[in-house]
Write a protein that holds these residues in place. Structure first.
Motif, PDB file in Angstrom:
ATOM      1  N   ASP A  10      16.339  72.110 108.570  1.00  0.00           N
ATOM      2  CA  ASP A  10      14.887  72.126 108.704  1.00  0.00           C
ATOM      3  C   ASP A  10      14.557  72.234 110.189  1.00  0.00           C
ATOM      4  O   ASP A  10      15.428  72.551 110.999  1.00  0.00           O
ATOM      5  N   LEU A  11      13.335  71.941 110.568  1.00  0.00           N
ATOM      6  CA  LEU A  11      12.941  71.952 111.969  1.00  0.00           C
ATOM      7  C   LEU A  11      13.471  70.712 112.682  1.00  0.00           C
ATOM      8  O   LEU A  11      13.355  69.604 112.168  1.00  0.00           O
ATOM      9  N   SER A  12      14.023  70.901 113.856  1.00  0.00           N
ATOM     10  CA  SER A  12      14.471  69.775 114.669  1.00  0.00           C
ATOM     11  C   SER A  12      13.266  69.162 115.375  1.00  0.00           C
ATOM     12  O   SER A  12      12.155  69.714 115.337  1.00  0.00           O
ATOM     13  N   ALA A  13      13.478  68.032 116.042  1.00  0.00           N
ATOM     14  CA  ALA A  13      12.395  67.395 116.791  1.00  0.00           C
ATOM     15  C   ALA A  13      11.875  68.341 117.876  1.00  0.00           C
ATOM     16  O   ALA A  13      10.660  68.442 118.094  1.00  0.00           O
ATOM     17  N   GLU A  14      12.773  69.066 118.531  1.00  0.00           N
ATOM     18  CA  GLU A  14      12.362  70.025 119.560  1.00  0.00           C
ATOM     19  C   GLU A  14      11.571  71.185 118.950  1.00  0.00           C
ATOM     20  O   GLU A  14      10.597  71.658 119.526  1.00  0.00           O
ATOM     21  N   ASP A  15      11.995  71.655 117.765  1.00  0.00           N
ATOM     22  CA  ASP A  15      11.269  72.723 117.080  1.00  0.00           C
ATOM     23  C   ASP A  15       9.855  72.270 116.715  1.00  0.00           C
ATOM     24  O   ASP A  15       8.896  73.043 116.840  1.00  0.00           O
ATOM     25  N   GLU A  16       9.726  71.033 116.235  1.00  0.00           N
ATOM     26  CA  GLU A  16       8.406  70.500 115.888  1.00  0.00           C
ATOM     27  C   GLU A  16       7.476  70.542 117.095  1.00  0.00           C
ATOM     28  O   GLU A  16       6.323  70.961 116.983  1.00  0.00           O
ATOM     29  N   ILE A  17       7.976  70.124 118.257  1.00  0.00           N
ATOM     30  CA  ILE A  17       7.160  70.149 119.486  1.00  0.00           C
ATOM     31  C   ILE A  17       6.836  71.588 119.861  1.00  0.00           C
ATOM     32  O   ILE A  17       5.703  71.916 120.211  1.00  0.00           O
ATOM     33  N   TYR A  18       7.819  72.475 119.814  1.00  0.00           N
ATOM     34  CA  TYR A  18       7.615  73.869 120.194  1.00  0.00           C
ATOM     35  C   TYR A  18       6.581  74.559 119.305  1.00  0.00           C
ATOM     36  O   TYR A  18       5.673  75.231 119.789  1.00  0.00           O
ATOM     37  N   PHE A  19       6.707  74.403 117.998  1.00  0.00           N
ATOM     38  CA  PHE A  19       5.825  75.105 117.071  1.00  0.00           C
ATOM     39  C   PHE A  19       4.482  74.422 116.823  1.00  0.00           C
ATOM     40  O   PHE A  19       3.480  75.080 116.567  1.00  0.00           O
ATOM     41  N   PHE A  20       4.457  73.102 116.875  1.00  0.00           N
ATOM     42  CA  PHE A  20       3.252  72.391 116.461  1.00  0.00           C
ATOM     43  C   PHE A  20       2.671  71.455 117.513  1.00  0.00           C
ATOM     44  O   PHE A  20       1.607  70.891 117.299  1.00  0.00           O
ATOM     45  N   GLY A  21       3.350  71.241 118.624  1.00  0.00           N
ATOM     46  CA  GLY A  21       2.822  70.217 119.498  1.00  0.00           C
ATOM     47  C   GLY A  21       2.681  70.575 120.902  1.00  0.00           C
ATOM     48  O   GLY A  21       2.167  70.005 121.741  1.00  0.00           O
TER      49      GLY A  21
END
Length: 110
Positions: free
Chosen positions: A99-110
């Motif tokens: 799934d999305l990693s913590a870094e991916d979450e920040i990159y895509f959504f934060g």
């Protein structure tokens, strides 16, 4: 478990039981960093944080001790691994995926 672990795993657990859920409440109190989100007459929902992966061995053991219970654990870890474990002590299924990693979450959504 310490709060300084390198990879947290968030677990969202649902446990239902034909018998009264008080034995399950006693079992889950041993889990560190637990937050009970809902308690019903025969069910409980809670979240907890583990390191790297969920406590599936503990879950399997608990369900073998309480054969009238069923559980579902939806989990995701900071490195992007995720999955679901559901069933009873004798009959269960686990599915894992990336799934999305913590870094991916920040990159895509934060």
């Amino acid at each position: 478990m310490t709060t300084e672990c390198t990879n947290h795993c968030l677990n969202r657990m649902t446990v239902t039981c034909i018998e009264n859920n008080h034995p399950i409440l006693q079992e889950i109190q041993a889990i560190p960093y637990i937050t009970i989100t809902q308690i019903g007459k025969r069910g409980i929902r809670f979240t907890y944080v583990s390191t790297w992966e969920p406590y599936n061995e503990w879950l399997h053991y608990m369900l073998q001790r309480h054969p009238t219970c069923w559980a579902k654990n939806e989990w995701s870890s900071e490195d992007g691994m995720a999955g679901i474990w559901m069933g009873t002590g004798e009959k269960h299924k686990e599915i894992k995926w990336i799934d999305l990693s913590a870094e991916d979450e920040i990159y895509f959504f934060g």
